[in-house]
Write an enzyme that holds these catalytic residues in place. Structure first.
Site, PDB file in Angstrom:
ATOM      1  N   ASN A 164      11.609   6.661  51.249  1.00 50.69           N
ATOM      2  CA  ASN A 164      11.007   6.976  49.953  1.00 50.69           C
ATOM      3  C   ASN A 164      11.624   6.237  48.773  1.00 50.69           C
ATOM      4  O   ASN A 164      10.999   6.126  47.719  1.00 50.69           O
ATOM      5  CB  ASN A 164      11.098   8.489  49.685  1.00 50.69           C
ATOM      6  CG  ASN A 164      10.139   9.284  50.567  1.00 50.69           C
ATOM      7  OD1 ASN A 164       9.185   8.731  51.094  1.00 50.69           O
ATOM      8  ND2 ASN A 164      10.394  10.569  50.716  1.00 50.69           N
TER       9      ASN A 164
ATOM     10  N   ASN B 258      11.238  13.899  47.704  1.00 50.42           N
ATOM     11  CA  ASN B 258      12.619  13.955  48.213  1.00 50.42           C
ATOM     12  C   ASN B 258      13.146  12.621  48.721  1.00 50.42           C
ATOM     13  O   ASN B 258      12.364  11.798  49.178  1.00 50.42           O
ATOM     14  CB  ASN B 258      12.682  14.974  49.354  1.00 50.42           C
ATOM     15  CG  ASN B 258      12.820  16.382  48.829  1.00 50.42           C
ATOM     16  OD1 ASN B 258      13.577  16.631  47.905  1.00 50.42           O
ATOM     17  ND2 ASN B 258      12.085  17.312  49.428  1.00 50.42           N
TER      18      ASN B 258
ATOM     19  N   GLN C  96      -0.528  17.224  49.702  1.00 47.82           N
ATOM     20  CA  GLN C  96      -0.572  18.694  49.734  1.00 47.82           C
ATOM     21  C   GLN C  96      -0.144  19.304  48.400  1.00 47.82           C
ATOM     22  O   GLN C  96      -0.832  20.172  47.858  1.00 47.82           O
ATOM     23  CB  GLN C  96       0.388  19.188  50.821  1.00 47.82           C
ATOM     24  CG  GLN C  96      -0.012  18.742  52.188  1.00 47.82           C
ATOM     25  CD  GLN C  96      -0.483  19.936  53.011  1.00 47.82           C
ATOM     26  OE1 GLN C  96      -1.014  20.905  52.497  1.00 47.82           O
ATOM     27  NE2 GLN C  96      -0.268  19.855  54.292  1.00 47.82           N
ATOM     28  N   ILE C  97       1.016  18.883  47.884  1.00 44.96           N
ATOM     29  CA  ILE C  97       1.479  19.459  46.618  1.00 44.96           C
ATOM     30  C   ILE C  97       0.534  19.063  45.491  1.00 44.96           C
ATOM     31  O   ILE C  97       0.199  19.866  44.619  1.00 44.96           O
ATOM     32  CB  ILE C  97       2.934  19.034  46.315  1.00 44.96           C
ATOM     33  CG1 ILE C  97       3.886  19.583  47.388  1.00 44.96           C
ATOM     34  CG2 ILE C  97       3.377  19.503  44.931  1.00 44.96           C
ATOM     35  CD1 ILE C  97       5.326  19.127  47.260  1.00 44.96           C
TER      36      ILE C  97
ATOM     37  N   HIS D 225      19.553  18.900  45.492  1.00 47.19           N
ATOM     38  CA  HIS D 225      18.483  19.658  46.157  1.00 47.19           C
ATOM     39  C   HIS D 225      18.586  19.351  47.648  1.00 47.19           C
ATOM     40  O   HIS D 225      17.839  18.550  48.200  1.00 47.19           O
ATOM     41  CB  HIS D 225      17.115  19.248  45.601  1.00 47.19           C
ATOM     42  CG  HIS D 225      15.963  19.869  46.355  1.00 47.19           C
ATOM     43  ND1 HIS D 225      15.771  21.232  46.431  1.00 47.19           N
ATOM     44  CD2 HIS D 225      14.964  19.316  47.090  1.00 47.19           C
ATOM     45  CE1 HIS D 225      14.704  21.480  47.160  1.00 47.19           C
ATOM     46  NE2 HIS D 225      14.196  20.332  47.578  1.00 47.19           N
TER      47      HIS D 225
ATOM     48  N   ASP E  72      14.585  25.874  44.043  1.00 42.96           N
ATOM     49  CA  ASP E  72      15.807  26.549  44.490  1.00 42.96           C
ATOM     50  C   ASP E  72      16.159  27.694  43.527  1.00 42.96           C
ATOM     51  O   ASP E  72      16.566  28.776  43.943  1.00 42.96           O
ATOM     52  CB  ASP E  72      16.965  25.538  44.560  1.00 42.96           C
ATOM     53  CG  ASP E  72      16.564  24.305  45.338  1.00 42.96           C
ATOM     54  OD1 ASP E  72      16.288  24.437  46.539  1.00 42.96           O
ATOM     55  OD2 ASP E  72      16.487  23.213  44.748  1.00 42.96           O
TER      56      ASP E  72
HETATM   57  P1  NAD Z   1       2.117  14.868  51.463  1.00 48.19           P
HETATM   58  O1  NAD Z   1       2.422  13.920  52.569  1.00 48.19           O
HETATM   59  O2  NAD Z   1       1.098  15.937  51.689  1.00 48.19           O
HETATM   60  O3  NAD Z   1       1.642  14.044  50.180  1.00 48.19           O
HETATM   61  C1  NAD Z   1       2.327  12.947  49.730  1.00 48.19           C
HETATM   62  C2  NAD Z   1       1.292  12.023  49.112  1.00 48.19           C
HETATM   63  O4  NAD Z   1       1.985  10.954  48.490  1.00 48.19           O
HETATM   64  C3  NAD Z   1       0.343  11.407  50.136  1.00 48.19           C
HETATM   65  O5  NAD Z   1      -0.996  11.664  49.753  1.00 48.19           O
HETATM   66  C4  NAD Z   1       0.680   9.928  50.087  1.00 48.19           C
HETATM   67  O6  NAD Z   1      -0.464   9.090  50.296  1.00 48.19           O
HETATM   68  C5  NAD Z   1       1.214   9.803  48.669  1.00 48.19           C
HETATM   69  N1  NAD Z   1       2.039   8.610  48.453  1.00 48.19           N
HETATM   70  C6  NAD Z   1       2.899   8.014  49.303  1.00 48.19           C
HETATM   71  N2  NAD Z   1       3.426   6.908  48.741  1.00 48.19           N
HETATM   72  C7  NAD Z   1       2.903   6.826  47.495  1.00 48.19           C
HETATM   73  C8  NAD Z   1       3.051   5.894  46.443  1.00 48.19           C
HETATM   74  N3  NAD Z   1       3.835   4.825  46.548  1.00 48.19           N
HETATM   75  N4  NAD Z   1       2.343   6.110  45.309  1.00 48.19           N
HETATM   76  C9  NAD Z   1       1.531   7.171  45.189  1.00 48.19           C
HETATM   77  N5  NAD Z   1       1.337   8.075  46.168  1.00 48.19           N
HETATM   78  C10 NAD Z   1       2.024   7.900  47.298  1.00 48.19           C
HETATM   79  O7  NAD Z   1       3.507  15.492  50.992  1.00 48.19           O
HETATM   80  P2  NAD Z   1       3.749  16.782  50.062  1.00 48.19           P
HETATM   81  O8  NAD Z   1       3.838  17.986  50.911  1.00 48.19           O
HETATM   82  O9  NAD Z   1       2.787  16.750  48.931  1.00 48.19           O
HETATM   83  O10 NAD Z   1       5.247  16.475  49.549  1.00 48.19           O
HETATM   84  C11 NAD Z   1       5.501  15.424  48.648  1.00 48.19           C
HETATM   85  C12 NAD Z   1       7.004  15.250  48.445  1.00 48.19           C
HETATM   86  O11 NAD Z   1       7.545  16.384  47.778  1.00 48.19           O
HETATM   87  C13 NAD Z   1       7.826  15.112  49.727  1.00 48.19           C
HETATM   88  O12 NAD Z   1       8.815  14.096  49.562  1.00 48.19           O
HETATM   89  C14 NAD Z   1       8.491  16.475  49.874  1.00 48.19           C
HETATM   90  O13 NAD Z   1       9.677  16.408  50.649  1.00 48.19           O
HETATM   91  C15 NAD Z   1       8.765  16.771  48.424  1.00 48.19           C
HETATM   92  N6  NAD Z   1       9.064  18.167  48.105  1.00 48.19           N
HETATM   93  C16 NAD Z   1      10.060  18.386  47.177  1.00 48.19           C
HETATM   94  C17 NAD Z   1      10.374  19.677  46.819  1.00 48.19           C
HETATM   95  C18 NAD Z   1      11.471  19.940  45.807  1.00 48.19           C
HETATM   96  O14 NAD Z   1      11.788  21.118  45.574  1.00 48.19           O
HETATM   97  N7  NAD Z   1      12.085  18.949  45.177  1.00 48.19           N
HETATM   98  C19 NAD Z   1       9.684  20.753  47.371  1.00 48.19           C
HETATM   99  C20 NAD Z   1       8.680  20.487  48.306  1.00 48.19           C
HETATM  100  C21 NAD Z   1       8.373  19.192  48.670  1.00 48.19           C
HETATM  101  C1  LMR Z   2      11.814  22.431  49.939  1.00 47.46           C
HETATM  102  O1  LMR Z   2      12.891  22.747  49.436  1.00 47.46           O
HETATM  103  O2  LMR Z   2      11.049  23.289  50.429  1.00 47.46           O
HETATM  104  C2  LMR Z   2      11.390  20.982  49.938  1.00 47.46           C
HETATM  105  O3  LMR Z   2      12.387  20.156  49.423  1.00 47.46           O
HETATM  106  C3  LMR Z   2      10.900  20.516  51.250  1.00 47.46           C
HETATM  107  C4  LMR Z   2      12.021  20.337  52.239  1.00 47.46           C
HETATM  108  O4  LMR Z   2      12.098  19.261  52.835  1.00 47.46           O
HETATM  109  O5  LMR Z   2      12.792  21.288  52.421  1.00 47.46           O
END
Ligand code: NAD
Ligand code: LMR
Length: 322
Positions: free
Chosen positions: A98, A124, A9-10, A180, A152
């Site tokens: 993860n 995360n 998604q991201i 975070h 944040d």
């Molecule tokens: P998502 O499930 O839509 O996408 C994750 C993708 O990663 C999937 O397509 C999956 O196939 C791929 N993936 C998994 N293992 C992998 C690997 N070993 N190598 C390459 N690709 C791999 O999830 P998302 O919504 O895109 O979120 C991704 C991550 O970002 C999550 O851990 C989420 O919690 C985190 N996130 C962090 C923040 C932040 O502020 N730090 C904010 C939002 C989301």
């Molecule tokens: C966020 O802050 O929105 C992301 O880290 C996703 C989560 O798990 O809260």
């Protein structure tokens, strides 16, 4: 540069802006996109769409499930690929699921990326995943592996703007300290709206109460409401962090999860959010010498303890390298 989790998604929310120049401007971009094998077919569809945009800046795109190919020669790696949490989970609950991803990718980055590669961890739990990656990335300075707390930071800016009625463009010196996670410390005690201290515009009860809890729990509120974790805002924050790291902040403070050398009492070696400035050559500096409010100081100690606990869990799970 490399983006992992590019079919997620991201990934989908950030690739088009990245290809249009959001980080490197007009410089030609060679993109390497890493996914798990089962998602590579879907990733090919994303690449078709990227191609159909005919971005003048997009010089080449490689898709792969092989980290060696993905990280070869990379100057910048956005590590997004990881499982998101669902309702009722904390981000720390994702460590076991993860952490292995970041151990393997850290090692591959050490072997194959450019020696002065910049690595930004969004997946995360971002801070501890960055620590895990750094512990395996032989030859890459720990300073070159950072974690995303910009979302944040931006959430805090938006809240202050709403509360004070001042535009975001006038706000500066906002800080996110620590992890975070729900223990993070959003801090407006140094913030300015223009030249006015934000503490003159808001009451102390809000500054240490609802402001902090709203920012710290915003991720959960989004999961409750959308049924899935933040995507568009997370992609935006990932690009903003990368852009500022590559191009510098011209003295502006941004929050970045960076390796501690003991600043503000955060134990050395942890990856913690601090107020940072970035020089035009891409080197970041923690803003030092701030006089911390006693409440902030106490909360910073608590979020640091949580980071220590996550580090110890990672060690127990065998996720930390040398
Ligand atoms: P998502 O499930 O839509 O996408 C994750 C993708 O990663 C999937 O397509 C999956 O196939 C791929 N993936 C998994 N293992 C992998 C690997 N070993 N190598 C390459 N690709 C791999 O999830 P998302 O919504 O895109 O979120 C991704 C991550 O970002 C999550 O851990 C989420 O919690 C985190 N996130 C962090 C923040 C932040 O502020 N730090 C904010 C939002 C989301
Ligand atoms: C966020 O802050 O929105 C992301 O880290 C996703 C989560 O798990 O809260």
């Amino acid at each position: 540069m490399t983006v992992t989790g590019a079919a997620g998604q991201i990934g989908y929310a950030l690739l088009f802006r990245l290809a249009a120049g959001a980080v490197y401007g007009d410089e030609p971009l060679h993109l390497r996109l890493l996914e798990v094998e089962s998602a590579v077919a879907s990733l090919e569809g994303v690449v078709m769409e990227l191609e159909d945009c005919a971005f003048p800046t997009l010089a080449s795109v490689t898709t792969t499930a092989d980290p060696e190919v993905a990280f070869a020669g990379a100057d910048l790696c956005l590590l997004v690929g990881a499982r998101p949490r669902s309702k009722g989970m904390s981000r720390g609950d994702l460590l076991e699921a993860n952490g292995t991803i970041f151990a393997a990718q850290g090692a591959a980055i050490g072997r194959h990326a450019s020696p002065d590669v910049k690595v930004l961890v969004t997946g995360n739990p971002a801070n501890t995943n960055a620590l895990i990656a750094a512990s395996h990335a032989t030859g890459v300075p720990a300073e070159n592996i950072t974690a995303l707390t910009r979302l944040d930071h931006d959430r805090a800016l938006a809240r202050i703007a709403r509360r004070t009625g001042r535009p975001v463009s006038e706000l500066s010196r906002v800080v996110i300290w620590g992890n975070h996670s729900a223990s993070q410390v959003p801090d407006l005690t140094h913030a300015l709206a223009g030249s006015t201290p934000v503490t003159d515009l808001v009451d102390a009860e809000w500054a240490h109460g609802a402001f902090v809890t709203d920012v710290a729990h915003r991720g959960s509120a989004i999961i409750e409401s959308r049924g899935g974790s933040s995507v568009g805002s997370a992609a935006n924050a990932t690009l903003a962090h990368a852009r500022d790291w590559v191009n510098g902040t011209a003295g502006r403070w941004v929050s970045m999860g960076v390796v501690s050398h003991g600043e503000y009492g955060v134990p050395a070696g942890l990856v913690s959010s601090f107020p940072c400035t970035v020089d035009a050559d891409g080197s970041w500096h923690i803003v030092e010498g701030l006089d911390l409010d006693p409440v902030v100081r106490e909360r910073l100690a608590a979020t640091s303890r949580e980071l220590e606990d996550e580090r110890d869990t990672a060690a127990r799970l065998g996720l930390l390298g040398a």
